[in-house]
Design a protein around this motif. Structure first.
Motif, PDB file in Angstrom:
ATOM      1  N   UNK A  78       0.758  -1.036  -0.059  1.00 50.39           N
ATOM      2  CA  UNK A  78       0.015  -0.092   0.009  1.00 50.39           C
ATOM      3  C   UNK A  78       0.927   1.260   0.017  1.00 50.39           C
ATOM      4  N   UNK A  79       0.564   2.374  -0.794  1.00 51.98           N
ATOM      5  CA  UNK A  79       1.438   3.587  -0.759  1.00 51.98           C
ATOM      6  C   UNK A  79       0.872   4.179   0.659  1.00 51.98           C
ATOM      7  N   UNK A  80       1.752   4.411   1.501  1.00 53.30           N
ATOM      8  CA  UNK A  80       1.242   4.960   2.702  1.00 53.30           C
ATOM      9  C   UNK A  80       2.537   5.645   3.303  1.00 53.30           C
ATOM     10  N   UNK A  81       2.402   6.539   4.336  1.00 50.13           N
ATOM     11  CA  UNK A  81       3.488   7.143   5.076  1.00 50.13           C
ATOM     12  C   UNK A  81       3.769   5.968   6.382  1.00 50.13           C
ATOM     13  N   UNK A  82       5.083   6.413   7.020  1.00 51.46           N
ATOM     14  CA  UNK A  82       5.538   5.657   8.071  1.00 51.46           C
ATOM     15  C   UNK A  82       6.229   6.451   8.893  1.00 51.46           C
ATOM     16  N   UNK A  83       5.772   6.247  10.234  1.00 53.91           N
ATOM     17  CA  UNK A  83       6.215   7.235  11.274  1.00 53.91           C
ATOM     18  C   UNK A  83       7.946   7.069  11.340  1.00 53.91           C
ATOM     19  N   UNK A  84       8.519   6.014  11.058  1.00 52.42           N
ATOM     20  CA  UNK A  84      10.048   5.788  11.075  1.00 52.42           C
ATOM     21  C   UNK A  84      10.525   5.930   9.646  1.00 52.42           C
ATOM     22  N   UNK A  85      10.335   5.141   8.849  1.00 48.17           N
ATOM     23  CA  UNK A  85      10.861   5.139   7.895  1.00 48.17           C
ATOM     24  C   UNK A  85      10.260   6.334   6.441  1.00 48.17           C
ATOM     25  N   UNK A  86       9.451   7.038   6.872  1.00 51.06           N
ATOM     26  CA  UNK A  86       8.928   7.997   6.382  1.00 51.06           C
ATOM     27  C   UNK A  86       7.719   7.696   5.228  1.00 51.06           C
ATOM     28  N   UNK A  87       8.196   6.498   4.195  1.00 51.35           N
ATOM     29  CA  UNK A  87       7.207   6.082   3.523  1.00 51.35           C
ATOM     30  C   UNK A  87       7.233   4.412   3.604  1.00 51.35           C
ATOM     31  N   UNK A  88       6.266   3.839   3.227  1.00 52.37           N
ATOM     32  CA  UNK A  88       6.398   2.330   3.269  1.00 52.37           C
ATOM     33  C   UNK A  88       5.914   1.994   1.852  1.00 52.37           C
ATOM     34  N   UNK A  89       6.466   1.246   1.108  1.00 51.00           N
ATOM     35  CA  UNK A  89       6.303   0.476  -0.228  1.00 51.00           C
ATOM     36  C   UNK A  89       6.553  -0.835  -0.478  1.00 51.00           C
ATOM     37  N   UNK A  90       7.153  -0.992  -1.541  1.00 45.75           N
ATOM     38  CA  UNK A  90       7.529  -2.403  -2.089  1.00 45.75           C
ATOM     39  C   UNK A  90       8.889  -2.784  -1.222  1.00 45.75           C
TER      40      UNK A  90
END
Ligand code: SF4
Length: 368
Positions: free
Chosen positions: A141-153
């Motif tokens: 899912x294309x979304x943000x992440x509180x530690x890695x900023x983004x999360x994707x593939x």
């Protein structure tokens, strides 16, 4: 690896998914008789509308596509985050229904055995079931992440390791082990759910409707595109940069071929979750397309991090088709608002372009 992304927009998820898969010619990439693993993101037991998990409609369309081309050995594999039960996530997220409907087994990686694999001096326990797949389809899912900023593939493969290893990844700061994991484990194809991902948290709660699905074969390029879509420079996201440096893929989206099948024409939904609502206060939307508005919200989130939003308190940013052929004060986003005092052109303009435009506007240097 092809430096190409296939992108489409809309609300008919079934049609959009099959369109991007046909355009990418996925069937030609899969070896005959291959054991195919589908790895969604079911980090928590929350429905896709929360912005946290992969839409079951995308997975259904993917399975139909695979079965139509004669693929029968398909398995859905996942391990929710520590503290949630994958089985519960399968149920809540609609995957049990998929399993029944298409005769596809669900596999909980938490119950698997693991093999230790190493790269660059870091060893990690990887699911034997995942390692046994001939062709892995990564569906983040294309979304943000509180530690890695983004999360994707790249980060989605973290669900392919043991819970013990997930804990250890956090002690190593996530970025390097995530990049190294992708050197060990290959995503043969990536199909991204960019319909409705969270603004900045992995576990959902602030979904941003984007109405987008895209795919490709390079996980670094995919994540670089995700980063840019969310208003970041790909080079600034640690795991993307490290993965590019060790040859997992290429982060240069400017040199990639980006094929857009359909533009978004759906109008933005007027009800937002709390954080998005706060950012939306700095906008004045009239019939804005969802993808255009999502790009603006992501750009505003980046400006918010720099404390630059106050400038728009009394001059909200205009966006949407309702401004066509109108003259208006202040900043405007998109071709529809070309009658605004200052405008960033595009249909839709990218998050990067909106961010740069608004930063210039704040500095008072923005001309028309
Ligand atoms: S510029 Fe106008 S038509 Fe184009 S995406 Fe934005 S709101 Fe829609």
């Amino acid at each position: 690896m092809e430096k190409k992304l296939i992108v489409t927009y809309g609300e008919d998820v079934q049609k959009m998914t099959k369109e991007v898969l046909e355009k990418a010619e996925l069937e030609k990439m899969i070896p005959k008789g291959a054991r195919i693993g589908i790895k969604p993101n079911l980090v928590v037991a929350k429905p896709a509308s929360s912005g946290a998990t992969t839409s079951p409609a995308i997975i259904s369309a993917l399975i139909e596509y695979l079965q139509e081309y004669g693929n029968s050995d398909i398995l859905i594999l996942e391990s929710s985050w520590i503290g949630d039960h994958t089985r519960r996530a399968f149920k809540v997220c609609g995957y049990e229904e998929i399993s029944r409907k298409y005769g596809i087994p669900l596999f909980d990686i938490k119950s698997d055995t693991y093999s230790v694999k190493s790269y660059g001096g870091i060893s990690m326990e990887i699911s034997n079931k995942v390692l046994a797949m001939d062709f892995l389809i990564n569906v983040p899912v294309l979304k943000g992440h509180c530690q890695t900023m983004i999360t994707g593939a790249l980060k989605n493969l973290k669900g392919c390791i043991s819970d013990r290893e997930k804990r250890r990844f956090h002690t190593m700061g996530l970025h390097r082990p995530i990049a190294y994991l992708n050197k060990i484990l290959t995503s043969n194809f990536i199909l991204v759910d960019s319909l409705c991902g969270d603004l900045d948290f992995e576990e959902g709660g602030n979904p941003v409707k984007m109405n987008r699905i895209f795919c490709g074969t390079d996980p670094v390029l995919i994540d670089a595109y995700i980063a840019a879509t969310m208003g970041y420079s790909p080079e600034d996201i640690g795991h993307i940069k490290i993965a590019a440096d060790i040859g997992v893929g290429d982060l240069d989206i400017d040199k990639a071929e980006i094929v857009v099948i359909n533009k978004d024409t759906t109008k933005v939904h007027p009800v937002f979750p709390t954080k998005v609502k706060r950012l939306a206060r700095y906008t004045e939307a009239k019939e804005a397309c969802s993808a255009c508005y999502a790009n603006l919200i992501h750009a505003l989130a980046r400006l918010d991090e720099k404390g630059l939003l106050q400038r728009f308190k009394n001059t909200p940013i205009k966006i949407g088709q309702g401004y066509k052929n109108l003259r208006c004060d202040g900043p405007g986003v998109g071709n529809c608002v070309s009658g605004a005092e200052h405008v960033v052109k595009g249909c839709p303009p990218s998050t990067k372009a909106i961010r740069a435009f608004l930063e210039e506007y704040v500095k008072g240097r923005q001309g028309k």
